[in-house]
Design an enzyme around this catalytic site. Sequence first.
Site, short mmCIF file in Angstrom:
data_model
loop_
_atom_site.label_atom_id
_atom_site.label_comp_id
_atom_site.label_asym_id
_atom_site.label_seq_id
_atom_site.Cartn_x
_atom_site.Cartn_y
_atom_site.Cartn_z
N ASP A 289 3.72 9.28 -1.18
CA ASP A 289 2.57 8.48 -0.75
C ASP A 289 2.29 7.40 -1.78
O ASP A 289 2.40 7.66 -2.99
CB ASP A 289 1.33 9.35 -0.56
CG ASP A 289 0.53 8.97 0.66
OD1 ASP A 289 0.60 7.80 1.07
OD2 ASP A 289 -0.17 9.84 1.22
N HIS B 267 0.81 -1.22 0.00
CA HIS B 267 0.00 0.00 0.00
C HIS B 267 0.84 1.27 0.00
O HIS B 267 0.33 2.35 -0.30
CB HIS B 267 -0.93 -0.01 1.22
CG HIS B 267 -1.99 -1.07 1.12
ND1 HIS B 267 -3.24 -0.83 0.61
CD2 HIS B 267 -1.97 -2.38 1.46
CE1 HIS B 267 -3.96 -1.94 0.63
NE2 HIS B 267 -3.21 -2.90 1.14
#
Length: 459
Positions: A368, A156
């Site tokens: 991110d 992730h």
Amino acid sequence: MSRLIIVSNRVAPISEGGPAAGGLAVGVYDALKETGGMWFGWSGDVVAEPPQSITLEERGRVTFATIGLAQRDYDQYYRGFSNATLWPAFHYRPDLIQFDRDEFDGYCRVNRWLAKQLAPLLKADDVIWVHDYHLIPFAQALRDEGVTNRIGFFLHIPFPATQVLLSVPRHRVLVEALCSFDLLGFQTAPDLRAFCDYIETQANGSVVRIAGEPNAVSAFGKTLRAAAYPIGVYPDEIALLAKDGESGREVQTVKTTLRDRKLIMSVDRLDYSKGLVERFRAFEKLLEHQPAQRNNVSFVQIAPPTRADMDTYRDIRLQLEAESGRINGRYAELDWTPIRYIHRQYERPVLAALFRASHVGFVTPLRDGMNLVAKEYVAAQDPDDPGVLVLSQFAGAAQELNGALIVNPLDIAGMADALAAALAMPLKERQARYTDMFAQLRENNVSVWRDNFMRDLQA
């Protein structure tokens, strides 16, 4: 039909119809309800001694299987190698890496221990889907237990470029462990390229790239496949949450205190990877260079606490408190506080309604994997009068959300300029940007992410 076995560091606290679960948890839970299966992982409890048994809870066709962690395991596996070594490295902050051999050994030990707990619960045709950086050695540990099932892994967070990954001691051990999975999933094409580059340049392996198919990877005597699967949200569900929440007390309070001012909105976990300090300084630069915006715009930053028992996170909290105090001291007036910095958690319906009430979504992480806040911000907007998303080029979401104003989070003046452009953007342009992005969210929602991964894992 085969059961789906989800393995994650934490098992999300799902309540049927409840608002607390994020998009990932909802998507995974939907898959489990459709196929039947089990969600296995840490309960979140830290106990004195390693637990001897798993807690099983049945909800319909889904079994929640959780177990606590002993204090030493929590310190070494979670606080230590996972979050003091892997987290900064994978977010391109090698200067913050803290490595301890005992913590690495603890990380591997806990993965082996968790695999040993899960193995007796598995059936021959189960399909196993492991999630995130805490569990890189998990497939290797299951193989050592004799498990031959299909096992997939989804990361992730970003996968770092080779030269950054080389700064992690034991990097080769980690990548070799990843090659025990049958399928690796990454958030973006750049993350996939970084993994393949390591395989080719450091592992003496090979990668066969096939258009429209996962890459075929051979390394460490193993074969596997790897591809990018950008995670999404359920945009229509978020839009309903936002609309329903408009009349809530928290949102009405914000609107009342704003009066006729515009609102810039940010929501992030309190983490050094989110670019929070740079964001505060960009807002300060906006007020400095655009005097007309003073007392006409407010910036709300919600940053719930996370990993509060780690020094780096305590430091970022103190730094943010100092920055917001300094900026407010410089520009505040008796009837206006420029920055409202809120260090607490709100439920998703409240956040969605606040997104809908804002004129600008300010999402500028330094790095991110995806950043679902960016997607949730777009989904929450009023189609007749949407806000504008200002988004970091280093968020995975920037690969998809072409209607955002894309910025470099290290360019303070550039972010200030983007804020000014967003606040002044005409309605028709805002509507066009929103329409394009909302269509993209629908086309690649969280079900598409889940189904594409599962299709390739079971192929």
